[in-house]
Design an enzyme around this catalytic site. Structure first.
Site, mmCIF file in Angstrom:
data_model
loop_
_atom_site.group_PDB
_atom_site.id
_atom_site.type_symbol
_atom_site.label_atom_id
_atom_site.label_comp_id
_atom_site.label_asym_id
_atom_site.label_seq_id
_atom_site.Cartn_x
_atom_site.Cartn_y
_atom_site.Cartn_z
ATOM 1 C CE LYS A 1 1.820 28.644 37.389
ATOM 2 N NZ LYS A 1 1.813 27.984 38.699
ATOM 3 N NE ARG B 1 -4.538 13.540 38.673
ATOM 4 C CZ ARG B 1 -4.026 12.341 38.397
ATOM 5 N NH1 ARG B 1 -3.473 11.619 39.366
ATOM 6 N NH2 ARG B 1 -4.056 11.857 37.170
ATOM 7 C CD GLU C 1 4.562 31.326 39.645
ATOM 8 O OE1 GLU C 1 4.676 30.915 40.807
ATOM 9 O OE2 GLU C 1 3.790 30.803 38.820
ATOM 10 C CE LYS D 1 1.153 32.319 41.325
ATOM 11 N NZ LYS D 1 0.183 31.242 41.132
#
Length: 361
Positions: A147, A56, A188, A230
């Site tokens: 977010k 990753r 979002e 978003k």
């Protein structure tokens, strides 16, 4: 019902507004690289690479060490907690590498979805309990925006009033906490593309959800100029007949005009499982709708910026440059689209659907 409340101080308003404006500067958008371990595992599995922390890290190193001209089209990167504290091979923290390029750091702060008991398979998002302390630490560690994703599903009886209200309130509380810690919240509320509903139903649901979200943000006295939205683009369900980019663009802009206050600095669309090419073509069409659009309309893409990159890299050191080249191409294509200037087919993007049913991060 009292109507007395305080806005943030002028200094805080200025700081939040300036961060939000930088993120949606003309021709720029966000690279969403905030996939959790399990989600990243699925992406790596697709290219035959084992899901280890080092793999990753290697992949994210490829993304973040791309040529500095990436910053011409990428203004911000959303990181996962693990990634914020990882380092490149030479010991330089990823955060430092991005900041040197002039890219603003963002962080995913929600802790995933949990079921709403008594609903038809609907969910809310958790993570509010210690959010203020986490935001304070993330700000110290260099993050300027955050977010939080809420998820709503279209079905015969969904989204329910319960789910719309609960998710709107959770997003508003999150936004308020972020702003108290000098972090710009990206709000979002994703209406999932799963289902066989048509464009009209998707538009009406999106309008209903966004209206509830902005009522909640108002109730919580969130400073709108220091936020970004978003949302999903308005598209028919995944198993319904596809619409043209122009139809999608008009439905999307109409929904936003009817519900999103002009004070909001910008809208950074999620790609929602569209193919790379679709996400770019539709964004360009949105920026060509002949209606007044008071906010910047740009991108905050994960899969639609990374699918070609992953395929080109395939976990091999010798393919790093090829992967980075794909990222630059996708970023430039979407930067053009954010200004309504993308020519369909010009970036050699993948046209394969990136849809994942009932998508969880």
């Amino acid at each position: 019902m009292t109507t007395y409340f305080n806005y943030p101080s002028k200094e805080l308003q200025d700081e939040l507004r300036e961060i939000a404006q930088k993120i949606v500067a003309p021709g720029k958008g966000i690279l969403a690289a905030d996939e959790s371990g399990p989600t990243m595992g699925k992406r790596l599995q697709d290219i035959g690479v084992e899901n280890t922390e080092d793999n990753r890290r290697a992949y994210r190193q490829l993304l973040f060490s791309t040529d500095p001209k990436l910053a011409e089209n990428i203004s911000g990167v959303i990181l996962f907690h693990e990634t914020l504290y990882q380092k490149a091979d030479d010991g330089t923290p990823f955060a430092e590498i991005l900041k040197k390029k002039g890219i603003i750091l963002g962080i995913k702060v929600d802790k995933g979805v949990v079921p709403l008991f008594g609903s038809e398979d609907e969910v809310t998002t958790q993570g509010l309990d210690d959010l203020a302390a986490r935001c304070a630490q993330y700000k110290k560690d260099g993050c300027d925006f955050a977010k939080w994703r809420c998820v709503l599903k279209i079905g015969k009886n969904t989204p329910s009033y319960q789910s719309i209200l609960e998710n709107a309130n959770v997003l508003a509380r999150y936004a308020s906490i972020c702003q108290s810690q000098r972090i710009v919240p990206i709000v979002e509320p994703e209406v999932l593309p799963d289902g066989d509903h048509d464009l009209d139903r998707a538009q009406k649901v999106t309008e209903t959800v966004l209206a509830a979200v902005y009522k909640a943000l108002s109730d919580h006295h969130v400073y709108l100029e220091g936020t970004l939205l978003k949302p999903n683009m308005v598209t028919a369900g995944q198993s319904a007949k596809k619409n043209t980019p122009e139809e999608i663009a008009l439905a999307t802009v109409q929904a936003l005009r009817r519900t999103v206050p002009a004070a909001v600095t910008g809208v950074t669309f999620l790609s929602g499982g569209q193919s790379e090419e679709e996400a770019t073509v539709n964004l360009s069409a949105i920026n060509n709708v002949p209606l007044i659009r008071p906010w910047a309309l740009t991108f905050s893409y994960g899969r639609a910026l990374q699918a070609s990159v992953l395929r080109a890299w395939a976990g091999k050191k010798e393919n790093i440059a090829a992967g980075q080249n794909e990222l630059l191409k996708r970023a430039k294509a979407n930067g053009d689209a954010a200004q309504g200037k993308y020519v369909a087919g010009s970036a050699g993007a993948g046209s394969g659907s990136l849809f994942v049913a009932n998508h969880a991060y």
